[in-house]
Design a protein around this motif. Sequence first.
Motif, PDB file in Angstrom:
ATOM      1  N   THR A  80     -37.205  55.814  78.000  1.00  0.00           N
ATOM      2  CA  THR A  80     -37.771  54.917  79.014  1.00  0.00           C
ATOM      3  C   THR A  80     -38.232  53.573  78.442  1.00  0.00           C
ATOM      4  OG1 THR A  80     -39.932  56.006  78.723  1.00  0.00           O
ATOM      5  CG2 THR A  80     -38.511  56.818  80.491  1.00  0.00           C
ATOM      6  N   ASP A  81     -37.988  53.329  77.166  1.00  0.00           N
ATOM      7  CA  ASP A  81     -38.393  52.064  76.549  1.00  0.00           C
ATOM      8  C   ASP A  81     -37.267  51.560  75.649  1.00  0.00           C
ATOM      9  OD1 ASP A  81     -39.519  49.894  75.326  1.00  0.00           O
ATOM     10  OD2 ASP A  81     -41.169  50.984  74.364  1.00  0.00           O
ATOM     11  N   LEU A  82     -36.409  50.703  76.177  1.00  0.00           N
ATOM     12  CA  LEU A  82     -35.304  50.127  75.410  1.00  0.00           C
ATOM     13  C   LEU A  82     -35.508  48.623  75.178  1.00  0.00           C
ATOM     14  CD1 LEU A  82     -32.257  51.891  77.093  1.00  0.00           C
ATOM     15  CD2 LEU A  82     -33.350  52.463  74.924  1.00  0.00           C
ATOM     16  N   GLU A  83     -36.693  48.115  75.486  1.00  0.00           N
ATOM     17  CA  GLU A  83     -36.954  46.686  75.356  1.00  0.00           C
ATOM     18  C   GLU A  83     -36.694  46.212  73.927  1.00  0.00           C
ATOM     19  OE1 GLU A  83     -40.589  43.437  75.926  1.00  0.00           O
ATOM     20  OE2 GLU A  83     -40.861  45.522  76.540  1.00  0.00           O
ATOM     21  N   GLY A  84     -35.903  45.161  73.806  1.00  0.00           N
ATOM     22  CA  GLY A  84     -35.608  44.612  72.488  1.00  0.00           C
ATOM     23  C   GLY A  84     -34.374  45.188  71.842  1.00  0.00           C
ATOM     24  N   THR A  85     -33.686  46.136  72.493  1.00  0.00           N
ATOM     25  CA  THR A  85     -32.476  46.740  71.949  1.00  0.00           C
ATOM     26  C   THR A  85     -31.275  45.847  72.269  1.00  0.00           C
ATOM     27  OG1 THR A  85     -33.404  48.954  72.244  1.00  0.00           O
ATOM     28  CG2 THR A  85     -31.017  48.791  71.953  1.00  0.00           C
ATOM     29  N   LEU A  86     -30.512  45.470  71.229  1.00  0.00           N
ATOM     30  CA  LEU A  86     -29.396  44.545  71.372  1.00  0.00           C
ATOM     31  C   LEU A  86     -28.209  45.006  70.536  1.00  0.00           C
ATOM     32  CD1 LEU A  86     -31.394  41.227  70.779  1.00  0.00           C
ATOM     33  CD2 LEU A  86     -30.518  42.016  72.995  1.00  0.00           C
ATOM     34  N   PRO A  87     -26.982  44.613  70.903  1.00  0.00           N
ATOM     35  CA  PRO A  87     -25.844  44.898  70.009  1.00  0.00           C
ATOM     36  C   PRO A  87     -25.973  44.076  68.735  1.00  0.00           C
ATOM     37  CG  PRO A  87     -25.151  43.521  71.847  1.00  0.00           C
ATOM     38  CD  PRO A  87     -26.567  43.940  72.141  1.00  0.00           C
ATOM     39  N   VAL A  88     -25.595  44.657  67.600  1.00  0.00           N
ATOM     40  CA  VAL A  88     -25.588  43.909  66.344  1.00  0.00           C
ATOM     41  C   VAL A  88     -24.561  42.778  66.456  1.00  0.00           C
ATOM     42  CG1 VAL A  88     -25.090  44.030  63.869  1.00  0.00           C
ATOM     43  CG2 VAL A  88     -26.398  45.855  64.971  1.00  0.00           C
ATOM     44  N   THR A  89     -24.901  41.620  65.938  1.00  0.00           N
ATOM     45  CA  THR A  89     -24.060  40.433  66.080  1.00  0.00           C
ATOM     46  C   THR A  89     -22.619  40.702  65.641  1.00  0.00           C
ATOM     47  OG1 THR A  89     -25.965  39.015  65.689  1.00  0.00           O
ATOM     48  CG2 THR A  89     -23.801  38.026  65.409  1.00  0.00           C
ATOM     49  N   ARG A 111     -27.710  63.108  72.112  1.00  0.00           N
ATOM     50  CA  ARG A 111     -26.596  62.557  72.878  1.00  0.00           C
ATOM     51  C   ARG A 111     -27.073  61.769  74.097  1.00  0.00           C
ATOM     52  NH1 ARG A 111     -21.476  63.371  72.300  1.00  0.00           N
ATOM     53  NH2 ARG A 111     -21.942  65.071  70.839  1.00  0.00           N
ATOM     54  N   GLN A 112     -28.057  62.294  74.805  1.00  0.00           N
ATOM     55  CA  GLN A 112     -28.552  61.594  75.989  1.00  0.00           C
ATOM     56  C   GLN A 112     -29.068  60.209  75.633  1.00  0.00           C
ATOM     57  OE1 GLN A 112     -31.917  63.526  77.825  1.00  0.00           O
ATOM     58  NE2 GLN A 112     -31.795  62.309  79.711  1.00  0.00           N
ATOM     59  N   LEU A 113     -29.813  60.130  74.537  1.00  0.00           N
ATOM     60  CA  LEU A 113     -30.369  58.849  74.110  1.00  0.00           C
ATOM     61  C   LEU A 113     -29.280  57.928  73.580  1.00  0.00           C
ATOM     62  CD1 LEU A 113     -32.824  57.055  73.626  1.00  0.00           C
ATOM     63  CD2 LEU A 113     -33.140  58.219  71.418  1.00  0.00           C
ATOM     64  N   ALA A 114     -28.344  58.469  72.805  1.00  0.00           N
ATOM     65  CA  ALA A 114     -27.260  57.654  72.258  1.00  0.00           C
ATOM     66  C   ALA A 114     -26.433  57.024  73.373  1.00  0.00           C
ATOM     67  CB  ALA A 114     -26.371  58.504  71.350  1.00  0.00           C
ATOM     68  N   THR A 115     -26.089  57.817  74.372  1.00  0.00           N
ATOM     69  CA  THR A 115     -25.295  57.310  75.489  1.00  0.00           C
ATOM     70  C   THR A 115     -26.030  56.192  76.216  1.00  0.00           C
ATOM     71  OG1 THR A 115     -24.230  59.463  75.770  1.00  0.00           O
ATOM     72  CG2 THR A 115     -24.146  57.955  77.637  1.00  0.00           C
ATOM     73  N   LEU A 116     -27.335  56.402  76.436  1.00  0.00           N
ATOM     74  CA  LEU A 116     -28.141  55.404  77.145  1.00  0.00           C
ATOM     75  C   LEU A 116     -28.223  54.107  76.355  1.00  0.00           C
ATOM     76  CD1 LEU A 116     -30.016  54.922  79.635  1.00  0.00           C
ATOM     77  CD2 LEU A 116     -31.915  55.658  78.168  1.00  0.00           C
ATOM     78  N   LYS A 117     -28.483  54.193  75.058  1.00  0.00           N
ATOM     79  CA  LYS A 117     -28.610  52.992  74.230  1.00  0.00           C
ATOM     80  C   LYS A 117     -27.300  52.221  74.163  1.00  0.00           C
ATOM     81  CE  LYS A 117     -32.347  54.136  70.971  1.00  0.00           C
ATOM     82  NZ  LYS A 117     -32.661  54.260  69.526  1.00  0.00           N
ATOM     83  N   LEU A 118     -26.201  52.936  73.979  1.00  0.00           N
ATOM     84  CA  LEU A 118     -24.906  52.271  73.884  1.00  0.00           C
ATOM     85  C   LEU A 118     -24.574  51.549  75.189  1.00  0.00           C
ATOM     86  CD1 LEU A 118     -22.962  55.059  71.972  1.00  0.00           C
ATOM     87  CD2 LEU A 118     -23.483  52.782  71.087  1.00  0.00           C
ATOM     88  N   GLU A 119     -24.780  52.227  76.303  1.00  0.00           N
ATOM     89  CA  GLU A 119     -24.494  51.599  77.599  1.00  0.00           C
ATOM     90  C   GLU A 119     -25.390  50.390  77.835  1.00  0.00           C
ATOM     91  OE1 GLU A 119     -24.895  54.721  80.455  1.00  0.00           O
ATOM     92  OE2 GLU A 119     -22.900  55.553  80.048  1.00  0.00           O
ATOM     93  N   TYR A 120     -26.632  50.470  77.411  1.00  0.00           N
ATOM     94  CA  TYR A 120     -27.570  49.357  77.548  1.00  0.00           C
ATOM     95  C   TYR A 120     -27.065  48.116  76.811  1.00  0.00           C
ATOM     96  CZ  TYR A 120     -32.212  47.078  77.556  1.00  0.00           C
ATOM     97  OH  TYR A 120     -33.270  46.213  77.738  1.00  0.00           O
ATOM     98  N   CYS A 121     -26.331  48.351  75.723  1.00  0.00           N
ATOM     99  CA  CYS A 121     -25.815  47.252  74.905  1.00  0.00           C
ATOM    100  C   CYS A 121     -24.358  46.913  75.205  1.00  0.00           C
ATOM    101  CB  CYS A 121     -25.970  47.599  73.427  1.00  0.00           C
ATOM    102  SG  CYS A 121     -27.680  47.637  72.864  1.00  0.00           S
ATOM    103  N   GLY A 122     -23.803  47.480  76.268  1.00  0.00           N
ATOM    104  CA  GLY A 122     -22.438  47.166  76.654  1.00  0.00           C
ATOM    105  C   GLY A 122     -21.377  47.885  75.865  1.00  0.00           C
ATOM    106  N   LEU A 123     -21.724  49.029  75.261  1.00  0.00           N
ATOM    107  CA  LEU A 123     -20.780  49.817  74.473  1.00  0.00           C
ATOM    108  C   LEU A 123     -20.587  51.185  75.115  1.00  0.00           C
ATOM    109  CD1 LEU A 123     -22.284  48.921  71.014  1.00  0.00           C
ATOM    110  CD2 LEU A 123     -20.000  48.246  71.772  1.00  0.00           C
ATOM    111  N   THR A 124     -19.442  51.790  74.854  1.00  0.00           N
ATOM    112  CA  THR A 124     -19.139  53.124  75.371  1.00  0.00           C
ATOM    113  C   THR A 124     -18.965  54.091  74.210  1.00  0.00           C
ATOM    114  OG1 THR A 124     -18.011  52.188  77.288  1.00  0.00           O
ATOM    115  CG2 THR A 124     -17.532  54.483  76.767  1.00  0.00           C
ATOM    116  N   ALA A 125     -19.586  55.251  74.302  1.00  0.00           N
ATOM    117  CA  ALA A 125     -19.452  56.256  73.246  1.00  0.00           C
ATOM    118  C   ALA A 125     -18.028  56.803  73.245  1.00  0.00           C
ATOM    119  CB  ALA A 125     -20.447  57.388  73.462  1.00  0.00           C
TER     120      ALA A 125
END
Length: 219
Positions: A80-89, A111-125
């Motif tokens: 519930t807290d992804l603030e500041g999470t970005l794709p690496v340049t 897996r649940q967290l990994a999927t959420l973080k990747l999607e938040y950064c525009g990536l697909t697992a």
Amino acid sequence: MTLALPATFDALLFDMDGTLIDSTPCVERIWRRWAADIGIEADELIANMHGVRGQDTIQRFAPHVDQEREFKRLLDWELTDLEGTLPVTGILERIAELDGARYGIVTSAMRQLATLKLEYCGLTAPAATVCSEDVARGKPYPDPFLLGAERLGVDPTRCLAFEDAPSGVRAAKTAGMTVIALTTSHRPDQLAEADLLIGDWRELRFATDGRGGVTVSRA
């Protein structure tokens, strides 16, 4: 450092936090909050938690707490807290170059967290994604990377792993893989086991060979 580029590999395996995405401010904020909440010193914990499964960190630094309850609490905070999470340049451009290639993700996150973080950064697992719950032993043991190679159907010694943490570098090297480490979360001297160091993804280019392999070269 011993890796000369260009070099061709049968498959690529990527760590997630600090490698594909930069979640360090978010992750450290949550773990410092947790450390304060249970009354333990945070600095040593923060210095040793990157690249390691959350349940292993809890067991190491707070063996006195209810392990399952505290792990669930931390996971709930991270979900519930992804603030500041970005794709690496540069990573979005590099992933776009991997069409038709064999590649996977090897992460210490659930897996649940990994999927959420990747999607938040525009990536697909990708299908070959190894998460915390997939192995009995996490990094620095080689098990996660060995499983990643198995899921891709390749010899581990023909894999190139990308990492940012000493525990991950050690895991991939023990699995027999070549390792490129990003200096996104640790000093270069802490990543000395890697075969090559880069600052971010703008330093590399990928080219597929039409058979699933990838040639990695300098930009």
